[in-house]
Design a protein around this motif. Structure first.
Motif, PDB file in Angstrom:
ATOM      1  N   GLU A 146       6.512 -11.944  -6.756  1.00 18.16           N
ATOM      2  CA  GLU A 146       6.763 -13.118  -5.923  1.00 18.16           C
ATOM      3  C   GLU A 146       6.162 -12.921  -4.530  1.00 18.16           C
ATOM      4  O   GLU A 146       5.579 -13.844  -3.960  1.00 18.16           O
ATOM      5  N   ASP A 147       6.267 -11.704  -4.002  1.00 19.12           N
ATOM      6  CA  ASP A 147       5.701 -11.415  -2.679  1.00 19.12           C
ATOM      7  C   ASP A 147       4.179 -11.543  -2.684  1.00 19.12           C
ATOM      8  O   ASP A 147       3.587 -12.073  -1.745  1.00 19.12           O
ATOM      9  N   GLU A 148       3.532 -11.050  -3.744  1.00 18.33           N
ATOM     10  CA  GLU A 148       2.070 -11.163  -3.854  1.00 18.33           C
ATOM     11  C   GLU A 148       1.653 -12.625  -3.953  1.00 18.33           C
ATOM     12  O   GLU A 148       0.648 -13.037  -3.367  1.00 18.33           O
ATOM     13  N   PHE A 149       2.431 -13.406  -4.707  1.00 15.71           N
ATOM     14  CA  PHE A 149       2.132 -14.829  -4.853  1.00 15.71           C
ATOM     15  C   PHE A 149       2.242 -15.546  -3.511  1.00 15.71           C
ATOM     16  O   PHE A 149       1.355 -16.320  -3.132  1.00 15.71           O
ATOM     17  N   GLU A 150       3.306 -15.262  -2.759  1.00 12.15           N
ATOM     18  CA  GLU A 150       3.478 -15.873  -1.443  1.00 12.15           C
ATOM     19  C   GLU A 150       2.351 -15.457  -0.491  1.00 12.15           C
ATOM     20  O   GLU A 150       1.853 -16.269   0.278  1.00 12.15           O
ATOM     21  N   GLU A 151       1.942 -14.195  -0.567  1.00 19.71           N
ATOM     22  CA  GLU A 151       0.849 -13.710   0.281  1.00 19.71           C
ATOM     23  C   GLU A 151      -0.455 -14.437  -0.045  1.00 19.71           C
ATOM     24  O   GLU A 151      -1.211 -14.814   0.839  1.00 19.71           O
ATOM     25  N   MET A 152      -0.712 -14.648  -1.349  1.00 21.41           N
ATOM     26  CA  MET A 152      -1.912 -15.370  -1.767  1.00 21.41           C
ATOM     27  C   MET A 152      -1.881 -16.810  -1.254  1.00 21.41           C
ATOM     28  O   MET A 152      -2.879 -17.321  -0.742  1.00 21.41           O
ATOM     29  N   LEU A 153      -0.729 -17.471  -1.346  1.00 17.79           N
ATOM     30  CA  LEU A 153      -0.594 -18.844  -0.845  1.00 17.79           C
ATOM     31  C   LEU A 153      -0.793 -18.893   0.663  1.00 17.79           C
ATOM     32  O   LEU A 153      -1.424 -19.814   1.183  1.00 17.79           O
ATOM     33  N   GLU A 154      -0.280 -17.881   1.356  1.00 22.04           N
ATOM     34  CA  GLU A 154      -0.430 -17.827   2.810  1.00 22.04           C
ATOM     35  C   GLU A 154      -1.901 -17.633   3.202  1.00 22.04           C
ATOM     36  O   GLU A 154      -2.402 -18.297   4.116  1.00 22.04           O
TER      37      GLU A 154
END
Length: 84
Positions: A40-48
């Protein structure tokens, strides 16, 4: 580059365009199966990074400002009454 990979590349150059597309699909499928899912953290980082989301400056959602006092009954009661 290994000799094995070079031989595969040379063989791929001999393929017709339709066959190249099928080979590409097969390689893409194989690569997708070997990927580990994003956390989930990697996904949020990618979106950011893509500019889709921004991080909250105060993640707790609470400010350090003192509560505002109002006259009359509590605001929560007024809200509940208006919802009825």
């Amino acid at each position: 580059m290994s000799a094995n990979l070079e031989a595969v590349k040379q063989e791929a150059l001999k393929l017709a365009p339709e066959e190249l597309l099928k080979l590409r699909e097969a390689i893409d499928t194989q690569l997708e199966q070997t990927k580990t899912p994003m956390t989930e953290d990697e996904f949020e980082e990618m979106l950011e990074k893509r500019g889709i989301i921004t991080r909250a400056t105060n993640p707790s959602g609470m400010s350090n400002a003192p509560p505002i006092t109002i006259k009359g009954k509590p605001l929560s009661e007024t809200i509940i009454e208006e919802r009825r």
